[in-house]
Design an enzyme around this catalytic site. Sequence first.
Site, short mmCIF file in Angstrom:
data_model
loop_
_atom_site.label_atom_id
_atom_site.label_comp_id
_atom_site.label_asym_id
_atom_site.label_seq_id
_atom_site.Cartn_x
_atom_site.Cartn_y
_atom_site.Cartn_z
N GLY A 79 0.81 -1.22 0.00
CA GLY A 79 0.00 0.00 0.00
C GLY A 79 0.83 1.25 0.00
O GLY A 79 0.31 2.35 -0.22
N HIS A 128 -32.00 19.74 -3.33
CA HIS A 128 -32.10 20.69 -2.22
C HIS A 128 -32.66 19.98 -0.99
O HIS A 128 -33.61 19.21 -1.11
CB HIS A 128 -33.03 21.84 -2.61
#
Length: 464
Positions: free
Chosen positions: A39, A443
Amino acid sequence: MASQYDLIVIGSGPGGYVAAIRASQLGMKVGVVERAELGGVCLNWGCIPTKALLKSAQVFEYISHAEDYGISVKDAKADFAGMVKRSRDVANGMSKGIQFLFRKNKIDHIAGFGKLVRGKQVEVTDDAGKKTTLAAKNIILATGGRSKELPSIPIDGKKIIGYRKAMTLDKQPKKMVIVGSGAIGVEFAYFYNSIGTEITLVEFLPNVVPVEDEDVSAALARNFKKNGMKVLTSSEVTKVDTSGKGCKVTIKTKKGEEQVDCDIVLSAVGVTTNIENIGLETLGIKTEKDKVVVDDYYKTNVDGIYAIGDIVHGPALAHVASAEGIICVEKIAGQNPQPLDYNNIPGCTYCSPEIASVGYTEKAAKEAGYELKVGKFPFTASGKAKAAGAPDGFVKVIFDAKYGEWLGCHMIGANVTEMIAEAVAARKLETTGHEIIKSVHPHPTMSEAVMEATAAAYDEVIHL
């Protein structure tokens, strides 16, 4: 006889391991040489564990301001050791995830230090000093970077530290000087300040986060100062005296020289490449300014040898390395991938407020000769941001006035790193400003600010 692979990748960071997995998907026999944890820096010492620390800081801030949300909490305190442990646990878990992916994709992990030798071979030296030779049709160098050191701030790992040590200190420092205000510097500045460390942030250039739009830089500097940090721009650390119990830091500022006492100095002045002793000279691989020279598909001047990530020219970002790795192996496999558009790379900084950006800054767009339409929408006008208790920041968009091309997008505020992908995808698809305005945004959301900022650029904004 050397083991034979279709592809050997040296380095298992987000460039190396992604390249290896994509190559396996395309039918190649793949081996990955890694001397440390799978990693690379990103998963073990960079992107992931720092975000775990920052999340702990954010949760502590929520608890400390619980009364703002109508909640009563008593005697909350930051457990520094617990935060560090959680961060390391997250990193270890992600590294084990790469082990799983390697097994799933039948990728060999060869532990040790990899070095190029003649004949498309890699010599691997393990921790015991035993050497093994591997051969491959193709080799990708993905060896990444490490903390850069300045002569005036030599890292000793005790009082003057780099980013790795900053994640695993034994105890929380009372006072810290952070040198450099790029992503690493401001993220650690936010983390330590939020849990009570007194921070002095020193930046050589005129603005903090100097690669960002100047409006974003100014907003972050104001926020940091409001939260008690000392921010010194156009300033330089000329000396660090570590002979006493702590550090005496000499800083040359716009107003003259001053001295700051602290427990720890964090050097966050960038990264340098890991290209020493990996055999570049043996094969005659060209380098320029400590970077490996490659073409649009990451091929070096030596047939069958490629390089990606921090060691090639371009932004030293995990997602860039991953994209480069995929393009590289697809080209090796005979496909026809598009070269990477380096002007459409998002940048994210995970301090609080967060910063996210893509494309031209306003200054750069003007210097490039564009006539601009610029719009800005503050989160103080966002219902979702106000409800969330996060009104700081704004979205700023930059369009070409002639053709409507979306030149740049710059955000500072809560969770904006989760919002920038809209601008990246829209710019990739050559979306115009009017198309953004006519794209209905949900929204209440923070993402409405993108539509509103675009509408502001065209004098159609509703909520300002």
